[in-house]
Design a protein around this motif. Structure first.
Motif, PDB file in Angstrom:
ATOM      1  N   ILE A  56      21.323  -7.207  23.982  1.00 43.54           N
ATOM      2  CA  ILE A  56      19.936  -8.284  24.281  1.00 43.54           C
ATOM      3  C   ILE A  56      20.035  -8.822  25.569  1.00 43.54           C
ATOM      4  O   ILE A  56      21.097  -9.337  26.236  1.00 43.54           O
ATOM      5  N   VAL A  57      18.900  -8.623  26.293  1.00 43.22           N
ATOM      6  CA  VAL A  57      18.940  -9.070  27.702  1.00 43.22           C
ATOM      7  C   VAL A  57      18.146 -10.162  27.728  1.00 43.22           C
ATOM      8  O   VAL A  57      16.882 -10.195  26.972  1.00 43.22           O
ATOM      9  N   THR A  58      18.347 -11.282  28.434  1.00 44.57           N
ATOM     10  CA  THR A  58      17.727 -12.389  28.725  1.00 44.57           C
ATOM     11  C   THR A  58      17.198 -12.595  29.927  1.00 44.57           C
ATOM     12  O   THR A  58      17.383 -11.819  30.803  1.00 44.57           O
ATOM     13  N   ASP A  59      16.098 -13.585  30.067  1.00 42.27           N
ATOM     14  CA  ASP A  59      15.455 -13.643  31.412  1.00 42.27           C
ATOM     15  C   ASP A  59      16.174 -14.471  32.393  1.00 42.27           C
ATOM     16  O   ASP A  59      15.906 -14.490  33.549  1.00 42.27           O
ATOM     17  N   SER A  60      17.594 -14.827  32.028  1.00 49.15           N
ATOM     18  CA  SER A  60      18.486 -15.383  32.995  1.00 49.15           C
ATOM     19  C   SER A  60      19.566 -14.247  33.332  1.00 49.15           C
ATOM     20  O   SER A  60      20.567 -14.607  34.096  1.00 49.15           O
ATOM     21  N   SER A  61      19.397 -13.131  33.166  1.00 49.25           N
ATOM     22  CA  SER A  61      20.412 -12.062  33.258  1.00 49.25           C
ATOM     23  C   SER A  61      21.467 -11.986  32.400  1.00 49.25           C
ATOM     24  O   SER A  61      22.311 -11.355  32.638  1.00 49.25           O
ATOM     25  N   HIS A  62      21.554 -12.743  31.450  1.00 47.15           N
ATOM     26  CA  HIS A  62      22.682 -12.746  30.527  1.00 47.15           C
ATOM     27  C   HIS A  62      22.530 -11.408  29.616  1.00 47.15           C
ATOM     28  O   HIS A  62      21.271 -11.183  29.402  1.00 47.15           O
ATOM     29  N   VAL A  63      23.539 -10.846  29.251  1.00 40.78           N
ATOM     30  CA  VAL A  63      23.561  -9.939  28.418  1.00 40.78           C
ATOM     31  C   VAL A  63      24.414 -10.028  27.253  1.00 40.78           C
ATOM     32  O   VAL A  63      25.479 -10.393  27.441  1.00 40.78           O
ATOM     33  N   ILE A  64      23.827 -10.068  25.935  1.00 33.56           N
ATOM     34  CA  ILE A  64      24.407 -10.531  24.661  1.00 33.56           C
ATOM     35  C   ILE A  64      24.727  -9.166  23.849  1.00 33.56           C
ATOM     36  O   ILE A  64      23.684  -8.532  23.798  1.00 33.56           O
ATOM     37  N   LEU A  65      25.901  -9.074  23.386  1.00 36.15           N
ATOM     38  CA  LEU A  65      26.004  -8.056  22.556  1.00 36.15           C
ATOM     39  C   LEU A  65      26.126  -8.311  21.235  1.00 36.15           C
ATOM     40  O   LEU A  65      26.840  -9.562  20.793  1.00 36.15           O
ATOM     41  N   SER A  66      25.479  -7.628  20.222  1.00 33.92           N
ATOM     42  CA  SER A  66      25.509  -7.844  18.857  1.00 33.92           C
ATOM     43  C   SER A  66      26.002  -6.780  17.883  1.00 33.92           C
ATOM     44  O   SER A  66      25.628  -5.683  18.292  1.00 33.92           O
ATOM     45  N   ALA A  67      26.469  -7.048  16.600  1.00 27.93           N
ATOM     46  CA  ALA A  67      27.083  -6.154  15.776  1.00 27.93           C
ATOM     47  C   ALA A  67      25.826  -5.564  14.848  1.00 27.93           C
ATOM     48  O   ALA A  67      26.201  -4.932  13.869  1.00 27.93           O
ATOM     49  N   ILE A  68      24.655  -6.078  15.047  1.00 27.59           N
ATOM     50  CA  ILE A  68      23.794  -5.824  14.183  1.00 27.59           C
ATOM     51  C   ILE A  68      22.632  -4.835  14.672  1.00 27.59           C
ATOM     52  O   ILE A  68      22.435  -4.758  15.803  1.00 27.59           O
ATOM     53  N   GLN A  69      21.910  -4.146  13.977  1.00 30.53           N
ATOM     54  CA  GLN A  69      20.974  -3.163  14.438  1.00 30.53           C
ATOM     55  C   GLN A  69      19.808  -3.899  15.306  1.00 30.53           C
ATOM     56  O   GLN A  69      19.586  -4.922  15.033  1.00 30.53           O
ATOM     57  N   PRO A  70      19.347  -3.090  16.434  1.00 29.40           N
ATOM     58  CA  PRO A  70      18.344  -3.587  17.297  1.00 29.40           C
ATOM     59  C   PRO A  70      17.342  -3.839  16.580  1.00 29.40           C
ATOM     60  O   PRO A  70      16.305  -4.605  16.598  1.00 29.40           O
ATOM     61  N   GLU A  71      16.513  -3.126  15.381  1.00 34.07           N
ATOM     62  CA  GLU A  71      15.579  -3.079  14.523  1.00 34.07           C
ATOM     63  C   GLU A  71      15.774  -4.297  13.409  1.00 34.07           C
ATOM     64  O   GLU A  71      14.838  -5.053  13.287  1.00 34.07           O
ATOM     65  N   THR A  72      16.982  -4.570  13.124  1.00 34.13           N
ATOM     66  CA  THR A  72      17.141  -5.998  12.459  1.00 34.13           C
ATOM     67  C   THR A  72      16.703  -7.263  13.260  1.00 34.13           C
ATOM     68  O   THR A  72      16.173  -8.123  12.755  1.00 34.13           O
ATOM     69  N   VAL A  73      17.593  -7.204  14.574  1.00 33.61           N
ATOM     70  CA  VAL A  73      17.195  -8.284  15.369  1.00 33.61           C
ATOM     71  C   VAL A  73      15.745  -8.576  15.712  1.00 33.61           C
ATOM     72  O   VAL A  73      15.288  -9.476  15.659  1.00 33.61           O
TER      73      VAL A  73
END
Length: 88
Positions: A56-73
């Motif tokens: 997940i990429v945010t507008d503040s240039s932070h990058v967040i890693l998640s263990a759930i599928q992109p479709e689920t998010v």
């Protein structure tokens, strides 16, 4: 302005208003984005040691890693507070 919070797994929550993109981590450019964010100190690992399935990429240039599928998010972003699907 209504603040919408999205569960990205394991009780971790992200502000939906700040998200720019939800992508799969397999491609080389996304791996470069992850490494660059790690070097800048802007990587947030919310996988709890599990395999990364969504980035997940945010507008503040932070990058967040998640263990759930992109479709689920993405589906969680589409569901409104009352449980109906939003067309935003």
């Amino acid at each position: 302005m209504d603040i919408q919070l999205i569960n990205i797994g394991f009780g971790n929550i992200v502000s939906a208003n700040r998200v720019v993109a939800i992508v799969s981590p397999e491609s080389a450019p996304i791996k470069r984005i992850i490494n660059d964010a790690r070097d800048r100190g802007q990587l947030i690992d919310a996988t709890y040691g599990r395999r990364t399935r969504a980035v997940i990429v945010t507008d503040s240039s932070h990058v967040i890693l998640s263990a759930i599928q992109p479709e689920t998010v993405a589906h969680r972003f589409a569901i409104g507070k009352d449980g109906s699907i939003s067309n935003n």
